[in-house]
Design a protein around this motif. Structure first.
Motif, mmCIF file in Angstrom:
data_model
loop_
_atom_site.group_PDB
_atom_site.id
_atom_site.type_symbol
_atom_site.label_atom_id
_atom_site.label_comp_id
_atom_site.label_asym_id
_atom_site.label_seq_id
_atom_site.Cartn_x
_atom_site.Cartn_y
_atom_site.Cartn_z
ATOM 1 N N ALA A 132 14.869 107.023 61.337
ATOM 2 C CA ALA A 132 14.906 108.475 61.154
ATOM 3 C C ALA A 132 15.239 108.768 59.700
ATOM 4 O O ALA A 132 15.831 107.939 59.018
ATOM 5 C CB ALA A 132 15.939 109.117 62.076
ATOM 6 N N VAL A 133 14.833 109.933 59.227
ATOM 7 C CA VAL A 133 15.177 110.370 57.872
ATOM 8 C C VAL A 133 16.603 110.886 57.918
ATOM 9 O O VAL A 133 16.897 111.858 58.602
ATOM 10 C CB VAL A 133 14.215 111.457 57.367
ATOM 11 N N THR A 134 17.511 110.226 57.196
ATOM 12 C CA THR A 134 18.928 110.545 57.283
ATOM 13 C C THR A 134 19.465 111.038 55.954
ATOM 14 O O THR A 134 18.809 110.954 54.921
ATOM 15 C CB THR A 134 19.718 109.295 57.700
ATOM 16 N N GLY A 135 20.692 111.539 55.995
ATOM 17 C CA GLY A 135 21.362 111.981 54.770
ATOM 18 C C GLY A 135 21.019 113.399 54.380
ATOM 19 O O GLY A 135 21.091 113.751 53.212
ATOM 20 N N VAL A 136 20.619 114.231 55.343
ATOM 21 C CA VAL A 136 20.256 115.618 55.041
ATOM 22 C C VAL A 136 21.301 116.560 55.625
ATOM 23 O O VAL A 136 21.586 116.524 56.820
ATOM 24 C CB VAL A 136 18.869 115.967 55.634
ATOM 25 N N TYR A 137 21.888 117.400 54.789
ATOM 26 C CA TYR A 137 22.822 118.436 55.236
ATOM 27 C C TYR A 137 22.176 119.792 54.973
ATOM 28 O O TYR A 137 21.788 120.095 53.850
ATOM 29 C CB TYR A 137 24.140 118.374 54.468
ATOM 30 N N GLU A 138 22.065 120.595 56.011
ATOM 31 C CA GLU A 138 21.450 121.914 55.851
ATOM 32 C C GLU A 138 22.275 122.767 54.886
ATOM 33 O O GLU A 138 23.488 122.908 55.026
ATOM 34 C CB GLU A 138 21.345 122.601 57.216
ATOM 35 N N ASN A 139 21.592 123.332 53.893
ATOM 36 C CA ASN A 139 22.208 124.225 52.900
ATOM 37 C C ASN A 139 23.285 123.541 52.059
ATOM 38 O O ASN A 139 24.149 124.198 51.494
ATOM 39 C CB ASN A 139 22.801 125.472 53.587
ATOM 40 N N ARG A 140 23.243 122.212 51.986
ATOM 41 C CA ARG A 140 24.221 121.480 51.186
ATOM 42 C C ARG A 140 23.482 120.434 50.363
ATOM 43 O O ARG A 140 23.581 119.238 50.584
ATOM 44 C CB ARG A 140 25.267 120.832 52.091
ATOM 45 N N GLU A 141 22.698 120.915 49.389
ATOM 46 C CA GLU A 141 21.821 120.020 48.635
ATOM 47 C C GLU A 141 22.604 118.984 47.847
ATOM 48 O O GLU A 141 22.210 117.814 47.767
ATOM 49 C CB GLU A 141 20.919 120.819 47.691
ATOM 50 N N ARG A 142 23.738 119.379 47.260
ATOM 51 C CA ARG A 142 24.493 118.431 46.445
ATOM 52 C C ARG A 142 24.976 117.254 47.292
ATOM 53 O O ARG A 142 24.860 116.101 46.901
ATOM 54 C CB ARG A 142 25.696 119.130 45.800
ATOM 55 N N GLU A 143 25.504 117.543 48.504
ATOM 56 C CA GLU A 143 25.982 116.487 49.375
ATOM 57 C C GLU A 143 24.818 115.617 49.871
ATOM 58 O O GLU A 143 24.940 114.394 49.963
ATOM 59 C CB GLU A 143 26.741 117.080 50.566
ATOM 60 N N SER A 144 23.697 116.252 50.197
ATOM 61 C CA SER A 144 22.534 115.503 50.662
ATOM 62 C C SER A 144 22.031 114.556 49.585
ATOM 63 O O SER A 144 21.694 113.391 49.858
ATOM 64 C CB SER A 144 21.411 116.465 51.069
ATOM 65 N N ARG A 145 21.966 115.039 48.358
ATOM 66 C CA ARG A 145 21.492 114.205 47.256
ATOM 67 C C ARG A 145 22.424 113.009 47.046
ATOM 68 O O ARG A 145 21.982 111.884 46.863
ATOM 69 C CB ARG A 145 21.391 115.043 45.981
ATOM 70 N N TRP A 146 23.727 113.273 47.093
ATOM 71 C CA TRP A 146 24.712 112.214 46.882
ATOM 72 C C TRP A 146 24.605 111.141 47.956
ATOM 73 O O TRP A 146 24.540 109.952 47.672
ATOM 74 C CB TRP A 146 26.116 112.823 46.871
ATOM 75 N N LEU A 147 24.560 111.578 49.238
ATOM 76 C CA LEU A 147 24.506 110.630 50.340
ATOM 77 C C LEU A 147 23.186 109.857 50.326
ATOM 78 O O LEU A 147 23.165 108.640 50.541
ATOM 79 C CB LEU A 147 24.674 111.360 51.671
ATOM 80 N N THR A 148 22.094 110.535 50.076
ATOM 81 C CA THR A 148 20.796 109.870 50.038
ATOM 82 C C THR A 148 20.759 108.790 48.969
ATOM 83 O O THR A 148 20.256 107.684 49.195
ATOM 84 C CB THR A 148 19.679 110.903 49.782
ATOM 85 N N GLY A 181 17.448 101.955 45.143
ATOM 86 C CA GLY A 181 17.241 100.543 44.846
ATOM 87 C C GLY A 181 17.145 99.633 46.053
ATOM 88 O O GLY A 181 17.177 98.407 45.906
ATOM 89 N N LYS A 182 16.996 100.201 47.254
ATOM 90 C CA LYS A 182 16.970 99.378 48.468
ATOM 91 C C LYS A 182 15.534 99.081 48.906
ATOM 92 O O LYS A 182 14.601 99.811 48.590
ATOM 93 C CB LYS A 182 17.710 100.089 49.607
ATOM 94 N N ARG A 183 15.421 98.005 49.662
ATOM 95 C CA ARG A 183 14.160 97.695 50.347
ATOM 96 C C ARG A 183 14.241 98.276 51.751
ATOM 97 O O ARG A 183 15.221 98.050 52.462
ATOM 98 C CB ARG A 183 13.950 96.189 50.419
ATOM 99 N N VAL A 184 13.203 98.973 52.149
ATOM 100 C CA VAL A 184 13.244 99.725 53.402
ATOM 101 C C VAL A 184 12.023 99.415 54.250
ATOM 102 O O VAL A 184 10.898 99.350 53.750
ATOM 103 C CB VAL A 184 13.316 101.244 53.121
ATOM 104 N N ILE A 185 12.274 99.225 55.548
ATOM 105 C CA ILE A 185 11.216 99.106 56.547
ATOM 106 C C ILE A 185 11.317 100.322 57.454
ATOM 107 O O ILE A 185 12.374 100.583 58.039
ATOM 108 C CB ILE A 185 11.371 97.834 57.398
ATOM 109 N N CYS A 186 10.252 101.095 57.580
ATOM 110 C CA CYS A 186 10.199 102.226 58.504
ATOM 111 C C CYS A 186 9.455 101.811 59.764
ATOM 112 O O CYS A 186 8.471 101.060 59.689
ATOM 113 C CB CYS A 186 9.524 103.432 57.856
ATOM 114 N N VAL A 187 9.887 102.320 60.908
ATOM 115 C CA VAL A 187 9.297 101.895 62.174
ATOM 116 C C VAL A 187 8.025 102.656 62.526
ATOM 117 O O VAL A 187 7.398 102.371 63.546
ATOM 118 C CB VAL A 187 10.319 102.001 63.331
#
Length: 402
Positions: free
Chosen positions: A150-166, A172-178
């Motif tokens: 799932a697409v994670t790290g999104v906070y509604e109306n909290r762009e600064r927090e979402s950007r930080w967590l994302t 720099g990570k390697r990612v496999i999506c299902v």
């Protein structure tokens, strides 16, 4: 297994989960681990919380280590824990589970070194689920891939927090999506926040088709002696069972008489039973609770109905198709349209009770004939070589660091 996989030398794989409960991520992890050990590979499974609730092949080596709790026994780990629960959670709301990653990642690296010193170097490391991502965000290794459902790290109306967590979870990570749907959504999300991955692949979850068909041949108790609809999922808000029951109510207004069988349990069960009662469906909606083997009911159903608000891939749909049962599902973000392709696509409903009701009626009046080709893409013999290929590919520029 195909010849290319059979002829590979045995590999050593480490899989990491926060916990091994009854959810889809956990189930997919067990299927992959069991398939790998059957092919002669050495698989280790690290679980951060609790004991396994799903049955694993005894050759899978399970490690239950609460590295987060262990890290709190050190002065630095305790300091991060206290800060994350007090000051830091207010500096970046929603981040309290991420700050301990500084020390948990280091402890994980120590655990990895100890395991490799004893048994040899791992060829592949797979980390699954946001809970594990948050604890290991500060771990980098060229063999490591994060598996995203799932697409994670999104906070509604909290762009600064979402950007930080994302950034913490994915930079720099390697990612496999299902699914490709998840990959597209994640790519757009990361582009919006200026986050760069080291690599991005799509590998579907494997499904043990033969095992599911064998289990489907068992006798269901209770059995239903007339055509019925079936739904299997945890009874939680994201699975959308309130929409399902509303859609079923509308479908009955359109002439549908088949009862609805709901298999699963969860926090929504009481509210769902009350909803069915309120709509006069007490005698038509059957709640069977959690079943260790739901496949006999799925195999004998006229149609499988899924009402989720989101599905990373939709394992239950693949399982239903493997049993020859047509599927009705809501068109939501994720991999629904990748699973329900071809003739099955016409039973994909718009997200909402009216459209879902119409597709339920259509499935019963004009059913889709299911054939084996619908599930071949998801068989273990197709999926496993794609993971092994990651090991053989050229070395990535990402360096090991903590």
């Amino acid at each position: 297994m195909n010849n290319s996989a059979k002829h590979q030398s045995p590999k050593r794989i480490l899989m990491v989960l926060r916990r091994l409960g009854m959810g889809g991520i956990e189930k997919a992890t067990v299927v992959l681990a069991n398939a790998m050990v059957r092919e002669g590979h050495e698989v280790h499974l690290l679980i951060f919380k609790g004991q396994p609730e799903l049955e694993l092949d005894p050759r899978v080596r399970v490690h239950c280590r609460n590295l987060e709790r262990e890290s709190r026994k050190t002065p630095l780990g305790l300091a991060y824990y206290i800060l994350s629960r007090t000051l830091l959670r207010f500096v970046v709301p929603g981040s309290s589970s991420v700050w301990p990653g500084f020390v948990v990642s280091r402890r994980f690296k120590d655990f990895l070194h100890q395991l490799e010193a004893a048994d040899g170097r791992f060829d592949l490391i797979l980390i699954r689920g946001q809970g594990a991502f948050e604890l290991l965000w500060n771990f980098y290794d060229s063999r490591c891939w994060q598996m995203v459902e799932a697409v994670t790290g999104v906070y509604e109306n909290r762009e600064r927090e979402s950007r930080w967590l994302t950034r913490k979870l994915f930079e720099g990570k390697r990612v496999i999506c299902v699914s490709q749907g998840i990959a597209d959504g994640l790519r757009h999300h990361l582009e919006d926040y200026g986050v760069m991955l080291a690599d991005l692949r799509v590998i579907y979850n494997a499904v043990p088709i033969d095992d599911i068909r064998r289990l489907g041949n068992e006798t269901p108790v209770p059995a239903f002696d007339r055509p019925y609809l079936v739904h299997v999922a945890r009874l939680v808000p994201e699975k959308g069972q309130r929409v399902l029951i509303e859609a079923y109510y509308l479908a009955r207004q359109q002439g549908v008489t088949a009862p609805l069988v709901i298999i699963g349990d969860g926090s929504e069960r009481g509210r769902l039973e009350a909803q069915a009662e309120r709509l006069g469906l007490r005698d038509h909606v059957h709640f069977l609770g959690q079943q260790s083997n739901p496949y006999p009911w799925v195999a004998r159903a006229s149609a499988f109905v899924l009402s989720s608000h989101f599905e990373g891939l939709g394992l239950v749909l693949i399982e239903a198709l493997a049993l020859g049962t047509q599927c009705v599902a809501t068109d939501v973000p994720g991999g629904i349209r990748e699973v329900l392709s071809g003739k099955q696509r016409r039973l994909v409903a718009e997200h909402g009770p009216a459209s879902l009701a119409e597709k339920i009626r259509e499935a019963l009046v004009e059913p889709v004939a299911i054939d084996a080709s619908f599930v071949e893409r998801f068989e273990e013999c197709t999926i496993l070589p794609q993971f092994l290929l990651l090991i053989d590919e050229a070395e990535s520029p990402l360096s090991d660091q903590t």
